[in-house]
Design an enzyme around this catalytic site. Structure first.
Site, PDB file in Angstrom:
ATOM      1  N   SER A   9       0.793  -1.240   0.000  1.00 27.76           N
ATOM      2  CA  SER A   9       0.000   0.000   0.000  1.00 27.76           C
ATOM      3  C   SER A   9       0.818   1.279   0.000  1.00 27.76           C
ATOM      4  O   SER A   9       0.234   2.371  -0.092  1.00 27.76           O
ATOM      5  CB  SER A   9      -0.962  -0.005   1.190  1.00 27.76           C
ATOM      6  N   PHE A  30      -9.696 -12.493   1.378  1.00 25.87           N
ATOM      7  CA  PHE A  30      -8.660 -13.148   2.171  1.00 25.87           C
ATOM      8  C   PHE A  30      -9.158 -13.565   3.550  1.00 25.87           C
ATOM      9  O   PHE A  30      -8.391 -13.583   4.517  1.00 25.87           O
ATOM     10  CB  PHE A  30      -7.445 -12.236   2.274  1.00 25.87           C
ATOM     11  N   THR A  55      -6.576 -17.039   4.699  1.00 23.94           N
ATOM     12  CA  THR A  55      -5.382 -16.375   4.200  1.00 23.94           C
ATOM     13  C   THR A  55      -4.744 -17.073   3.009  1.00 23.94           C
ATOM     14  O   THR A  55      -4.621 -16.492   1.924  1.00 23.94           O
ATOM     15  CB  THR A  55      -4.353 -16.227   5.330  1.00 23.94           C
ATOM     16  N   SER A  94      -9.922   1.247   2.961  1.00 19.74           N
ATOM     17  CA  SER A  94     -10.459   0.325   1.967  1.00 19.74           C
ATOM     18  C   SER A  94      -9.629   0.369   0.701  1.00 19.74           C
ATOM     19  O   SER A  94      -9.444   1.445   0.104  1.00 19.74           O
ATOM     20  CB  SER A  94     -11.914   0.660   1.642  1.00 19.74           C
ATOM     21  N   ARG A 136      -0.057   8.811   5.129  1.00 15.63           N
ATOM     22  CA  ARG A 136      -0.188   8.723   6.582  1.00 15.63           C
ATOM     23  C   ARG A 136       0.736   9.740   7.251  1.00 15.63           C
ATOM     24  O   ARG A 136       1.795  10.088   6.717  1.00 15.63           O
ATOM     25  CB  ARG A 136       0.205   7.327   7.087  1.00 15.63           C
ATOM     26  N   THR A 165       2.419   2.886   5.096  1.00 17.39           N
ATOM     27  CA  THR A 165       2.730   1.495   5.383  1.00 17.39           C
ATOM     28  C   THR A 165       2.306   0.652   4.191  1.00 17.39           C
ATOM     29  O   THR A 165       1.511   1.089   3.361  1.00 17.39           O
ATOM     30  CB  THR A 165       1.981   1.030   6.631  1.00 17.39           C
ATOM     31  N   GLY A 166       2.821  -0.562   4.116  1.00 14.82           N
ATOM     32  CA  GLY A 166       2.448  -1.437   3.016  1.00 14.82           C
ATOM     33  C   GLY A 166       2.381  -2.883   3.433  1.00 14.82           C
ATOM     34  O   GLY A 166       3.243  -3.357   4.182  1.00 14.82           O
ATOM     35  N   ASN A 199       0.675 -11.446   7.294  1.00 17.93           N
ATOM     36  CA  ASN A 199      -0.301 -12.154   8.125  1.00 17.93           C
ATOM     37  C   ASN A 199       0.301 -12.527   9.479  1.00 17.93           C
ATOM     38  O   ASN A 199      -0.021 -13.571  10.052  1.00 17.93           O
ATOM     39  CB  ASN A 199      -0.856 -13.404   7.434  1.00 17.93           C
TER      40      ASN A 199
END
Length: 420
Positions: free
Chosen positions: A106, A164, A167, A204, A331, A345-346, A373
């Site tokens: 992201s 997801f 996962t 989202s 952010r 962040t990603g 995850n």
């Protein structure tokens, strides 16, 4: 106890009590819209030297929480400093390398926002015009504006929650699939809307799928071409690319590893994938040097006009701590030492990324751990921000009444559903 555990983002006593009581995590949307916070401009106090031992401790903590490896690259007035831990490939045993490329997830949203805001400056789009004016009939609500997309206040559901929900099966179902933008929008619209337009922040990925559609509609060319023309080529980002729907990462790269839902199940190598489920919301590939160049150039006004940069850095809170904020695809984190850093962040399967810089662009940090995850690993990696931008935590003088930093660490903000 490693230094990184003592570095924390500011948190109110109310939130500490709420977390202790098991209430909603810090990323929950507020019930009412918060007033935007205008950009404050470059900080004037002398910047502390980065605590690279603390950065290393944060990388090691990410590994202790399930990442095969991690790395960070800090740029500042005194030059470049890098740190690595663990491996970039579990099979070959190759050590982590800050010159290797990876999927930035992201952080791609900031790339997409820059392109769209340039189009606004060119008069091709307006922030407060309804999306349906540009893409007739796409959305079920004419009140949703371009600004609502960029600030995650549209109310469009995040289709990745259902995609997801399991996962590894969810990932394998889309690993090689190629989606159209419309298919992803349809997945979002099949879910209930989360808020009324403009009322509350609710992250989202669907928002930035629509941003990609707006970019392509306004320019008549692909998002990939616009990234290249407006960001990658001007900044000479030689290791940054958008190859959707190709699955390989060219050149030296980090392999990503996805944690299954089941405790003790083996890691899944998730390196090769189309990332088509993300596209303009998260499919860019880069490396730490290019990310530092990008965030620095952005904050120093090399990509946007002053008007658009002010709009991008005008933020509203994303949680109750008053330390985390969101602008237009950007952010802002307020660190425990008072420093404000801007970036994103990603998360994409197998990779966590942080890419942040100070408002004056003089100090920048990019950090990556090759897992996902595993929220504890993501939170641990975020400790690199405090270490890099706040420096070493010093004990107060004997005559001082100032208490050392002992605030609780906030959980990492999730860009994808976290099942562990």
């Amino acid at each position: 106890m490693p230094l990184s555990t003592h570095r924390r983002l500011a948190m109110s006593a109310t939130l500490i009590a709420a977390l202790a009581g098991g209430l909603a995590p810090a990323t929950a949307a507020s019930a009412t819209p918060a007033a935007p916070t205008a950009p404050t401009g470059p900080a004037t106090p002398a910047a502390p030297a980065p605590d690279m031992d603390g950065v290393t401790a944060a990388l090691n903590s990410a590994m202790a929480n399930g990442a095969p490896g991690a790395m960070a690259r800090f740029t500042g007035p005194d030059g470049v400093q890098t740190r690595t831990a663990g491996v970039r490939d579990r099979v070959s045993g190759e050590a982590m390398d800050t010159r290797a490329r990876f999927r930035i997830g992201s952080v791609s949203k900031t790339f997409s926002s820059v392109v769209l805001l340039q189009l606004v400056d060119e008069g091709r789009l307006e922030l407060d015009t309804p999306v349906n004016h540009y893409l007739p009939g796409l959305l079920p609500d004419d009140r949703i504006t371009v600004r609502h997309l960029l600030t995650h206040r549209s109310g469009l559901a995040d289709y990745t929650e259902a995609m997801f929900a399991k996962t590894v099966p969810g990932f394998e179902a889309v690993r090689n699939r190629v989606f159209t933008y419309q298919e992803l929008v349809d997945l979002s619209l099949a879910e209930p809307r989360t808020t009324e337009p403009g009322v509350a922040y609710k992250y989202s990925n669907a928002n930035f799928v629509v941003v990609g559609m707006l970019i392509e509609n306004a320019t008549g060319t692909s998002v990939a071409k616009q990234y290249e023309r407006r960001i990658i080529n001007p900044l000479k980002l030689r290791h940054t690319s958008y190859v959707h729907p190709e699955t390989r990462i060219e050149g030296a790269h980090v392999r990503g590893y996805l944690h299954p839902d089941e405790a003790g199940a083996p890691l899944v190598d998730s390196t090769e994938q189309t990332a088509s489920w993300a596209q303009s919301a998260g499919a860019v590939i880069s490396d730490p040097a290019d990310l530092n160049t990008f965030t620095t150039a952005l904050m120093q006004g090399r990509l946007l006009s002053p008007r658009m940069l002010d709009a991008m850095t005008t933020v509203t809170p994303t949680d109750a701590t008053q330390t985390r904020f969101y602008g237009l695809g950007l952010r802002r984190y307020d660190l425990s030492c008072g420093t404000q850093v801007y970036g994103h962040t990603g998360t994409v399967q197998g990779f966590y990324t942080y890419a942040f810089t100070t408002r004056d662009g003089r100090r920048a940090l990019s950090a990556m751990a090759n897992t996902s995850n595993r929220g504890a690993a993501n939170t641990a990696l975020g400790g690199t921000l405090e270490a890099a931008f706040c420096g070493k935590e010093t004990a107060p003088a004997a005559s001082s009444t100032k208490a050392p930093r002992t605030l609780s660490t906030l959980p990492a903000e999730a860009d994808l559903p976290e099942r562990r």
